[in-house]
Scaffold this active site. Structure first.
Site, PDB file in Angstrom:
ATOM      1  CD1 TRP A  58     -18.684 -18.845  29.586  1.00 21.99           C
ATOM      2  CD2 TRP A  58     -17.449 -17.226  28.650  1.00 21.99           C
ATOM      3  NE1 TRP A  58     -17.823 -19.440  28.681  1.00 21.99           N
ATOM      4  CE2 TRP A  58     -17.052 -18.464  28.093  1.00 21.99           C
ATOM      5  CE3 TRP A  58     -16.810 -16.070  28.217  1.00 21.99           C
ATOM      6  CZ2 TRP A  58     -16.061 -18.578  27.131  1.00 21.99           C
ATOM      7  CZ3 TRP A  58     -15.827 -16.176  27.259  1.00 21.99           C
ATOM      8  CH2 TRP A  58     -15.449 -17.412  26.724  1.00 21.99           C
TER       9      TRP A  58
ATOM     10  CD  GLU B 278      -4.935 -15.788   5.834  1.00 22.83           C
ATOM     11  OE1 GLU B 278      -5.952 -15.823   6.545  1.00 22.83           O
ATOM     12  OE2 GLU B 278      -3.793 -15.964   6.295  1.00 22.83           O
TER      13      GLU B 278
ATOM     14  CD1 TRP C   4     -17.421 -15.545  15.906  1.00 20.54           C
ATOM     15  CD2 TRP C   4     -16.887 -14.591  17.859  1.00 20.54           C
ATOM     16  NE1 TRP C   4     -17.780 -14.225  15.846  1.00 20.54           N
ATOM     17  CE2 TRP C   4     -17.473 -13.615  17.029  1.00 20.54           C
ATOM     18  CE3 TRP C   4     -16.465 -14.213  19.129  1.00 20.54           C
ATOM     19  CZ2 TRP C   4     -17.639 -12.287  17.444  1.00 20.54           C
ATOM     20  CZ3 TRP C   4     -16.633 -12.895  19.543  1.00 20.54           C
ATOM     21  CH2 TRP C   4     -17.218 -11.957  18.706  1.00 20.54           C
TER      22      TRP C   4
ATOM     23  CD1 TRP D  81      -5.390 -19.601   7.754  1.00 18.81           C
ATOM     24  CD2 TRP D  81      -6.431 -20.544   9.506  1.00 18.81           C
ATOM     25  NE1 TRP D  81      -4.493 -19.704   8.792  1.00 18.81           N
ATOM     26  CE2 TRP D  81      -5.095 -20.274   9.871  1.00 18.81           C
ATOM     27  CE3 TRP D  81      -7.279 -21.143  10.440  1.00 18.81           C
ATOM     28  CZ2 TRP D  81      -4.594 -20.589  11.143  1.00 18.81           C
ATOM     29  CZ3 TRP D  81      -6.786 -21.442  11.692  1.00 18.81           C
ATOM     30  CH2 TRP D  81      -5.454 -21.175  12.046  1.00 18.81           C
TER      31      TRP D  81
HETATM   32  P1  FAD Z   1      -8.829 -12.349   2.298  1.00 18.71           P
HETATM   33  O1  FAD Z   1      -7.709 -11.935   3.211  1.00 18.71           O
HETATM   34  O2  FAD Z   1      -8.812 -11.808   0.931  1.00 18.71           O
HETATM   35  O3  FAD Z   1      -8.828 -13.951   2.293  1.00 18.71           O
HETATM   36  C1  FAD Z   1      -9.323 -14.716   1.203  1.00 18.71           C
HETATM   37  C2  FAD Z   1     -10.342 -15.712   1.637  1.00 18.71           C
HETATM   38  O4  FAD Z   1      -9.773 -16.672   2.528  1.00 18.71           O
HETATM   39  C3  FAD Z   1     -11.506 -15.111   2.394  1.00 18.71           C
HETATM   40  O5  FAD Z   1     -12.444 -14.582   1.501  1.00 18.71           O
HETATM   41  C4  FAD Z   1     -12.013 -16.306   3.186  1.00 18.71           C
HETATM   42  O6  FAD Z   1     -12.841 -17.125   2.398  1.00 18.71           O
HETATM   43  C5  FAD Z   1     -10.741 -17.070   3.493  1.00 18.71           C
HETATM   44  N1  FAD Z   1     -10.242 -16.710   4.833  1.00 18.71           N
HETATM   45  C6  FAD Z   1      -9.411 -15.696   5.146  1.00 18.71           C
HETATM   46  N2  FAD Z   1      -9.143 -15.703   6.471  1.00 18.71           N
HETATM   47  C7  FAD Z   1      -9.846 -16.726   6.997  1.00 18.71           C
HETATM   48  C8  FAD Z   1      -9.994 -17.250   8.315  1.00 18.71           C
HETATM   49  N3  FAD Z   1      -9.346 -16.713   9.370  1.00 18.71           N
HETATM   50  N4  FAD Z   1     -10.796 -18.318   8.501  1.00 18.71           N
HETATM   51  C9  FAD Z   1     -11.443 -18.882   7.460  1.00 18.71           C
HETATM   52  N5  FAD Z   1     -11.340 -18.434   6.193  1.00 18.71           N
HETATM   53  C10 FAD Z   1     -10.560 -17.365   5.959  1.00 18.71           C
HETATM   54  N6  FAD Z   1     -14.883 -15.510   7.407  1.00 18.71           N
HETATM   55  C11 FAD Z   1     -15.989 -15.808   6.705  1.00 18.71           C
HETATM   56  O7  FAD Z   1     -15.915 -16.043   5.499  1.00 18.71           O
HETATM   57  N7  FAD Z   1     -17.212 -15.888   7.322  1.00 18.71           N
HETATM   58  C12 FAD Z   1     -17.364 -15.654   8.658  1.00 18.71           C
HETATM   59  O8  FAD Z   1     -18.495 -15.760   9.182  1.00 18.71           O
HETATM   60  C13 FAD Z   1     -16.208 -15.299   9.414  1.00 18.71           C
HETATM   61  N8  FAD Z   1     -16.308 -15.015  10.737  1.00 18.71           N
HETATM   62  C14 FAD Z   1     -15.168 -14.687  11.438  1.00 18.71           C
HETATM   63  C15 FAD Z   1     -15.272 -14.426  12.814  1.00 18.71           C
HETATM   64  C16 FAD Z   1     -14.145 -14.080  13.551  1.00 18.71           C
HETATM   65  C17 FAD Z   1     -14.273 -13.794  15.029  1.00 18.71           C
HETATM   66  C18 FAD Z   1     -12.887 -14.006  12.915  1.00 18.71           C
HETATM   67  C19 FAD Z   1     -11.663 -13.645  13.684  1.00 18.71           C
HETATM   68  C20 FAD Z   1     -12.767 -14.292  11.558  1.00 18.71           C
HETATM   69  C21 FAD Z   1     -13.897 -14.633  10.801  1.00 18.71           C
HETATM   70  N9  FAD Z   1     -13.806 -14.910   9.409  1.00 18.71           N
HETATM   71  C22 FAD Z   1     -14.946 -15.240   8.726  1.00 18.71           C
HETATM   72  C23 FAD Z   1     -12.499 -14.999   8.732  1.00 18.71           C
HETATM   73  C24 FAD Z   1     -11.974 -13.714   8.050  1.00 18.71           C
HETATM   74  O9  FAD Z   1     -12.061 -12.635   8.908  1.00 18.71           O
HETATM   75  C25 FAD Z   1     -12.703 -13.387   6.747  1.00 18.71           C
HETATM   76  O10 FAD Z   1     -12.784 -14.523   5.930  1.00 18.71           O
HETATM   77  C26 FAD Z   1     -11.982 -12.282   5.972  1.00 18.71           C
HETATM   78  O11 FAD Z   1     -11.868 -11.129   6.744  1.00 18.71           O
HETATM   79  C27 FAD Z   1     -12.736 -11.992   4.688  1.00 18.71           C
HETATM   80  O12 FAD Z   1     -12.169 -10.917   3.993  1.00 18.71           O
HETATM   81  P2  FAD Z   1     -11.440 -11.133   2.596  1.00 18.71           P
HETATM   82  O13 FAD Z   1     -12.289 -11.930   1.698  1.00 18.71           O
HETATM   83  O14 FAD Z   1     -10.996  -9.804   2.136  1.00 18.71           O
HETATM   84  O15 FAD Z   1     -10.187 -12.013   3.065  1.00 18.71           O
END
Ligand code: FAD
Length: 473
Positions: free
Chosen positions: A307, A276, A384, A279
């Site tokens: 749209w 993650e 997005w 990502w």
């Molecule tokens: P954990 O599951 O603990 O993951 C650890 C870290 O990995 C996160 O803190 C984050 O830095 C990174 N990560 C995890 N998933 C993703 C992902 N899909 N893409 C990129 N990095 C990821 N994340 C943001 O940090 N900022 C945003 O503005 C953002 N906008 C999003 C918009 C949409 C529509 C979607 C679908 C996802 C978005 N995310 C965003 C990705 C993701 O949802 C969040 O990073 C995550 O929910 C954060 O929670 P966590 O720290 O508990 O994640």
């Protein structure tokens, strides 16, 4: 002799290559923060980010003071400020960490060249990522457009920086002309605006700053990480790390997070988590190489997609969590109340907006930008466009999430829904996912919940697919 350490999205003292560079050069670090939202183009930080940043800066200042130093705060043009501070203090160098947002990259390289010409040592370091965006490339030397090969290349080249402790003592430097108090930057939520429009509870959910980040990491390594692989998709459980805002503001380095996981749990759980973080790396890679994707479709085929013209009432219903689709409304209310939303639910609410309501992903990205405490231009744009099907490595457009099925699968007993949508608490668990299908529409309506969804599941899917088929090949 002082060296300016220009703090930006790296609000920490551990694992801080710019600060270490100043110390290694035998210079006295002068911690500087410059408030310059006008230099961030169309993506000046939103309200939730500002509120977070304020508290993170207060925390950084306190951490610096404990070591004999403090944060010197300015507002204005970055270059002019750095020049003035250097002139006033006799600083010999400026050190900072790279950022990859469009516009900011160009600004920073102009600043570096200008300071350099004026005889200052000006150095940008990596403080934010495991890999700078240009360090990984396909065999043909091109940027990656698909995550899996990107991550394979990253793992093959694995060499994260080593963790480093924070300095124990830092020199004291007196007041510099032009400093402003942190409170004068206008980052805190405005009072009237706050009370009328925004849920002030979100401030209580978080501890911005490096110590808050280290504590969140500690909680995750003790609890969440053990069930992460299976549990990260269940919004009712707190198994994800919630490190996203801390990582965005650089209150913790990703390599410290990875280091802390070693030996905590089974390798598969760790690998799932580190992926993650992969990502996040990928999102920054894409942002650097395809900077237009903050606003424009990566896949230009979508430029003539039909749209829907977003009716203000529809957009409002989505933003306020009143679409009549319980899982969507629960997510949007979680966002409003806490400044954060679970990843699985982010995908569902984004899919409902872009597919069922057929509203351009930009409207969703903007709302997230203003309300997320982890709003991050790289991750948000990627997320997005991925859901909308317009981006790199996107889900195929025809794979339209059915929010009701998603809710049944990932919130089987409706606990998450009941938490955020109190109108549905009285319904039996099985009716919470789609009250109108369970003969519970009247009961929901009596508690003030919409009787039917804005757009039905099957109808929304059918219309989205029809619009797709009308797109030029
Ligand atoms: P954990 O599951 O603990 O993951 C650890 C870290 O990995 C996160 O803190 C984050 O830095 C990174 N990560 C995890 N998933 C993703 C992902 N899909 N893409 C990129 N990095 C990821 N994340 C943001 O940090 N900022 C945003 O503005 C953002 N906008 C999003 C918009 C949409 C529509 C979607 C679908 C996802 C978005 N995310 C965003 C990705 C993701 O949802 C969040 O990073 C995550 O929910 C954060 O929670 P966590 O720290 O508990 O994640």
């Amino acid at each position: 002799t002082p060296a300016i350490v220009w703090f930006r999205n790296d609000l920490r003292l551990r694992d801080h290559p710019a600060l270490q560079a100043a110390l290694k050069a035998g210079l006295a670090p002068l911690p500087v923060y410059i408030h310059a939202p006008h230099e961030e183009g169309d993506w000046a930080p939103g309200a939730a980010s500002n509120a977070w940043r304020h508290r993170a800066l207060v925390a950084l200042d306190a951490d610096l003071r404990r070591r004999g130093s403090r944060l010197h705060v300015f507002a204005g043009d970055s270059l002019a400020t750095l020049q003035a501070v250097a002139a006033a203090t006799g600083a010999a160098a400026v050190f900072w960490h790279r950022r990859h947002e469009p516009g900011v990259e160009e600004r920073d390289s102009l600043i570096r060249r200008t300071l350099h010409r004026q005889g200052l040592r000006a150095e940008a370091h990596n403080g934010h990522l495991l890999y700078e965006p240009w360090q990984l490339a396909t065999r043909n030397g091109e940027p990656f457009r698909v995550f899996t090969p990107f991550w394979k290349a990253a793992l093959a080249a694995w060499n994260p920086p080593r963790v480093q402790p924070a300095p124990t003592a830092l020199p004291t430097i007196g007041t510099v002309p032009g400093e402003v108090p942190l409170d004068a930057l206008g980052l805190q939520p405005r009072r009237g605006w706050d009370a009328r429009f925004w849920d002030p509870r979100f401030q209580d959910c978080w501890t911005p700053g490096e110590q808050g980040a280290i504590a969140a990491l500690g909680r995750f390594t003790q609890e969440g990480v053990h069930g992460y692989d299976e549990g990260r998709d269940l919004p009712a459980r707190s198994l994800t790390s919630r490190l996203s805002p801390h990582l965005h503001f650089g209150e913790i380095a990703p390599w410290r997070v990875i280091d802390a996981l070693v030996g905590t749990t089974a390798p598969e759980q760790r690998a799932a988590y580190v992926r993650e973080l992969g990502w996040r790396e990928f999102a920054h890679h894409v942002l650097h190489h395809f900077p237009h994707t903050t606003d424009a479709n990566f896949n230009r085929r979508f430029d003539d997609f039909e749209w829907a013209e977003p009716a203000p009432a529809t957009l409002d219903a989505w933003q306020q969590g009143r679409t009549g689709v319980p899982i969507v409304d629960a997510g949007m209310r979680e966002l409003w109340a806490t400044g954060w939303m679970h990843n699985r639910v982010r995908m569902v609410v984004a899919s409902y907006l872009t597919k069922h309501l057929r509203i351009h992903w930009r409207h969703g990205a903007r709302w997230f930008w203003d309300t997320l405490v982890d709003a991050d231009l790289a991750n948000n744009s990627l997320g997005w466009q991925w859901v909308a099907g317009t981006g790199v490595d996107a889900a195929p457009y025809f794979r339209v999430f059915n929010p009701v099925l998603q809710a049944r699968r990932f919130d089987p007993d409706g606990t998450y829904i009941a938490h955020w949508v109190p109108e549905l608490r009285g319904l039996p668990a099985a009716a919470r996912h789609a009250p109108w299908e369970a003969g519970a529409a009247d009961e929901a309506a009596r508690s003030g919940y919409p009787r039917r969804p804005l757009v039905g599941m099957a109808e929304g899917r059918r219309d989205a697919l029809a619009a797709l088929s009308r797109m030029k090949a």
